[in-house]
Design an enzyme around this catalytic site. Structure first.
Site, PDB file in Angstrom:
ATOM      1  CE  LYS A 169      36.677  69.699  30.995  1.00 44.34           C
ATOM      2  NZ  LYS A 169      37.059  68.770  29.916  1.00 44.34           N
ATOM      3  CD  GLU A 242      50.068  76.863  29.308  1.00 41.44           C
ATOM      4  OE1 GLU A 242      49.862  76.149  30.303  1.00 41.44           O
ATOM      5  OE2 GLU A 242      50.751  76.510  28.337  1.00 41.44           O
ATOM      6  CB  CYS A 276      50.424  75.905  22.600  1.00 40.36           C
ATOM      7  SG  CYS A 276      51.590  75.529  23.902  1.00 40.36           S
ATOM      8  CD  GLU A 372      46.919  77.106  17.458  1.00 40.78           C
ATOM      9  OE1 GLU A 372      45.738  77.264  17.801  1.00 40.78           O
ATOM     10  OE2 GLU A 372      47.824  76.839  18.256  1.00 40.78           O
TER      11      GLU A 372
HETATM   12  P1  NAD Z   1      39.605  73.429  23.464  1.00 38.40           P
HETATM   13  O1  NAD Z   1      39.615  74.825  23.864  1.00 38.40           O
HETATM   14  O2  NAD Z   1      38.578  72.972  22.510  1.00 38.40           O
HETATM   15  O3  NAD Z   1      39.460  72.457  24.725  1.00 38.40           O
HETATM   16  C1  NAD Z   1      40.328  72.497  25.821  1.00 38.40           C
HETATM   17  C2  NAD Z   1      39.578  72.074  27.054  1.00 38.40           C
HETATM   18  O4  NAD Z   1      38.548  73.008  27.319  1.00 38.40           O
HETATM   19  C3  NAD Z   1      38.902  70.710  26.979  1.00 38.40           C
HETATM   20  O5  NAD Z   1      39.084  70.068  28.223  1.00 38.40           O
HETATM   21  C4  NAD Z   1      37.447  71.071  26.778  1.00 38.40           C
HETATM   22  O6  NAD Z   1      36.549  70.074  27.243  1.00 38.40           O
HETATM   23  C5  NAD Z   1      37.323  72.319  27.591  1.00 38.40           C
HETATM   24  N1  NAD Z   1      36.218  73.192  27.215  1.00 38.40           N
HETATM   25  C6  NAD Z   1      35.514  73.216  26.050  1.00 38.40           C
HETATM   26  N2  NAD Z   1      34.563  74.177  26.102  1.00 38.40           N
HETATM   27  C7  NAD Z   1      34.674  74.781  27.305  1.00 38.40           C
HETATM   28  C8  NAD Z   1      34.012  75.878  27.938  1.00 38.40           C
HETATM   29  N3  NAD Z   1      33.027  76.547  27.341  1.00 38.40           N
HETATM   30  N4  NAD Z   1      34.411  76.246  29.168  1.00 38.40           N
HETATM   31  C9  NAD Z   1      35.427  75.603  29.798  1.00 38.40           C
HETATM   32  N5  NAD Z   1      36.087  74.555  29.245  1.00 38.40           N
HETATM   33  C10 NAD Z   1      35.733  74.157  28.011  1.00 38.40           C
HETATM   34  O7  NAD Z   1      41.070  73.176  22.952  1.00 38.40           O
HETATM   35  P2  NAD Z   1      41.640  71.857  22.301  1.00 38.40           P
HETATM   36  O8  NAD Z   1      41.020  71.755  20.947  1.00 38.40           O
HETATM   37  O9  NAD Z   1      41.497  70.709  23.227  1.00 38.40           O
HETATM   38  O10 NAD Z   1      43.214  72.193  22.205  1.00 38.40           O
HETATM   39  C11 NAD Z   1      43.778  72.789  21.089  1.00 38.40           C
HETATM   40  C12 NAD Z   1      44.043  74.255  21.323  1.00 38.40           C
HETATM   41  O11 NAD Z   1      44.717  74.433  22.551  1.00 38.40           O
HETATM   42  C13 NAD Z   1      44.954  74.897  20.302  1.00 38.40           C
HETATM   43  O12 NAD Z   1      44.440  76.153  19.940  1.00 38.40           O
HETATM   44  C14 NAD Z   1      46.276  75.089  21.015  1.00 38.40           C
HETATM   45  O13 NAD Z   1      47.106  76.093  20.564  1.00 38.40           O
HETATM   46  C15 NAD Z   1      45.829  75.294  22.399  1.00 38.40           C
HETATM   47  N6  NAD Z   1      46.866  74.876  23.320  1.00 38.40           N
HETATM   48  C16 NAD Z   1      47.574  75.872  23.927  1.00 38.40           C
HETATM   49  C17 NAD Z   1      48.615  75.557  24.779  1.00 38.40           C
HETATM   50  C18 NAD Z   1      49.396  76.652  25.437  1.00 38.40           C
HETATM   51  O14 NAD Z   1      50.188  76.370  26.300  1.00 38.40           O
HETATM   52  N7  NAD Z   1      49.245  77.896  25.067  1.00 38.40           N
HETATM   53  C19 NAD Z   1      48.929  74.222  25.044  1.00 38.40           C
HETATM   54  C20 NAD Z   1      48.197  73.242  24.417  1.00 38.40           C
HETATM   55  C21 NAD Z   1      47.147  73.589  23.560  1.00 38.40           C
END
Ligand code: NAD
Length: 475
Positions: A169, A242, A276, A372
């Site tokens: 997804k 992650e 990230c 962050e």
């Molecule tokens: P997010 O957590 O808002 O969303 C990520 C995904 O989770 C999306 O597909 C979203 O639809 C889904 N999601 C939202 N609510 C959910 C729930 N309750 N249960 C399951 N899935 C749900 O993150 P974002 O805003 O898309 O990405 C930015 C963040 O991601 C930053 O904090 C960044 O550091 C982190 N990130 C981490 C890595 C890593 O490797 N550690 C890599 C990329 C991004």
């Protein structure tokens, strides 16, 4: 307007509704994306479960062969995927091309290391103990919007090659490249092995609590990771999380300011800071503070931010309005607590472009340092005592990465060993690859991605413990 379909059970299907996807460079609607209902999620899980017995019995060499077909498919369609990626995510086309190439490299690596030989722990005249690795079942991969293709591929590849089936997804603001991948790869795997569904940000809880899903691999924010862990508890899903990071870099007094400035600049602003493992807090020794601030500001002031499809663009917009507003708030915090030496003024124009922003004379305790930002804003903090700055670098709920910059590798290594996080780089930051495990500490995640360790996260351990001296009955 282009419309996209989801891949479920080998078929391309519409969602139960749809949402508009916006180009972050100009806020124009690009395409409609399907939105799956919970009933459609159930259908995808049923398809992935039905495909499982045949797929896990398929020899690993054959699974790896099909994964390599996915690599070829990425290669053949690289330009189309890169253009779509640049348009939906915002990144410059050259970096979108790199993301497609990286996706190929990750999938190829997992195909190459797919074999997980039986490990013999004990062998003697009477006993033999073997450790086998088995697929876990139906895997779900939930992805963020910063690297929509790469992150989807680096979940698909280890999952399928180890004999699991998967439902991916993508994030609701960047689903198109993943959906396109599903369309291009429709015929590669047997029906149900690879499923790609999209949502409007509402399907996550149903995925993380679904009884038919055995493992969830999530990349995204720490708050969402915590919600997933809570939702997954009832079904005791295996989890790889992650999550966010607030990587600190420590520049020692003997670093070469010119060289360090270049490396730091690219590690802080790659993908407009939406990485990230980007460098997010820069601690510089008092003796070279002014020099380094000046050099980083000069690089940031010269950078061209704009539409990723414009060949002169070096840095794209922030990916979506919600994140753009967060980044604008962080810039306001930076202005209130420090001195802006590059960027800082967001143009009043359509799209989410933010000039690369550097703030100096700022301290720990401000939001821009402690949180962050996930955008193109870098705080530079002065320090004079190395032991003290190591404590400050470690004083974070995050623990993804960190770096040390010095012309003395022995000294740099001594500092690196005291930084508590998944990866510490020396004289670089943000370097990663399919053969290097990506780990994390504290609230930056659980589990490992990439490399053999990442591959094994998609398997369960099974021990076969044999008594060799068992004698046959005499009748
Ligand atoms: P997010 O957590 O808002 O969303 C990520 C995904 O989770 C999306 O597909 C979203 O639809 C889904 N999601 C939202 N609510 C959910 C729930 N309750 N249960 C399951 N899935 C749900 O993150 P974002 O805003 O898309 O990405 C930015 C963040 O991601 C930053 O904090 C960044 O550091 C982190 N990130 C981490 C890595 C890593 O490797 N550690 C890599 C990329 C991004």
């Amino acid at each position: 307007m282009n419309s996209y379909k989801m891949l479920v059970n080998g078929e391309l299907i519409d969602g139960s509704s749809s949402i508009e996807i916006v180009n972050p460079a100009n806020e124009q609607v690009l395409a409609k994306s399907p939105v799956a209902s919970e009933a459609q999620l159930d259908i995808a899980v049923a398809a992935a479960s039905a495909a499982l017995p045949g797929w896990r019995r398929t020899p690993v060499a054959e699974r790896a062969r099909l994964l390599r077909s996915l690599v070829n498919c990425l290669e053949k369609n690289a330009e189309e995927l890169a253009t779509l990626l640049s348009t939906e995510q915002g990144k410059p086309l050259a970096q979108a091309r790199d993301e497609v190439a990286f996706s190929q490299a990750f999938a190829s690596h997992f195909a190459d290391i797919a074999e997980t030989p039986v490990e013999v722990l004990l062998e003697n005249d009477t006993d033999r103990v073997e450790v086998h690795r088995k697929p876990l079942g139906v895997v779900a991969g939930i992805c963020p919007w910063n690297f929509p293709l790469l992150i989807a591929v680096y979940k698909i590849a280890p999952a399928v090659v180890t004999g699991n089936t998967i439902i991916v997804k993508p994030a609701p603001t960047t689903p198109l490249t993943a959906l396109k991948l599903g369309e291009l790869a429709q015929k590669i795997f047997p029906a149900g092995v690879l499923n790609i569904i999209a949502d409007d940000n509402g399907l996550g809880p149903a995925i993380s609590s679904h009884p038919g899903i055995a493992k969830l691999s999530f990349t995204g924010s720490t708050p969402t990771g915590k919600r997933i862990m809570a939702n997954a508890a009832d079904t005791l899903k295996r989890l790889t999380l992650e999550l966010g990071g607030n990587d600190a870099a420590i520049v020692l007094d003997d670093a070469n300011p010119e060289e360090a400035a270049k490396g730091i600049f690219s590690a802080a602003f790659l993908n407009s800071g939406q990485v990230c493992i980007a460098l997010k807090r820069l601690y510089v020794h008092d003796s070279i503070y002014d020099d380094l601030c000046e050099q980083i500001a000069a690089l940031a002031n010269a950078a061209v931010v704009g539409n990723g499809l414009d060949p002169s663009t070096q840095f794209g917009p922030v990916q979506n309005r919600q994140q753009f507003e967060k980044v604008c708030d962080y810039i306001a915090d930076a202005k209130a607590n420090g001195r802006i030496i590059a960027g800082g003024t967001v143009p009043d124009a359509p799209g989410f472009c933010v000039p690369l922003t550097v703030v100096r004379d700022i301290e720990d305790g401000c939001r821009i340092v402690d949180e962050e930002p996930f955008g193109p804003v870098l705080p530079i903090i002065r320090y004079s005592d190395v032991d003290d700055v190591i404590d400050r670098a470690n004083n974070s709920s995050f623990g993804l990465g960190g770096s040390v910059w010095s012309s003395d590798l022995v000294r740099a290594q001594q500092v690196a060993e005291q930084i508590d996080c998944g990866t510490v780089w020396i004289n670089q930051h943000c370097a990663f690859g399919p053969h290097i495990p990506l780990a994390s500490a504290r609230e930056s995640g659980i589990g490992v991605e990439f490399a053999k360790e990442g591959l094994l996260e998609y398997t369960g351990m099974k021990v076969i413990n044999i008594k060799k001296t068992y004698s046959t009955p005499t009748h």
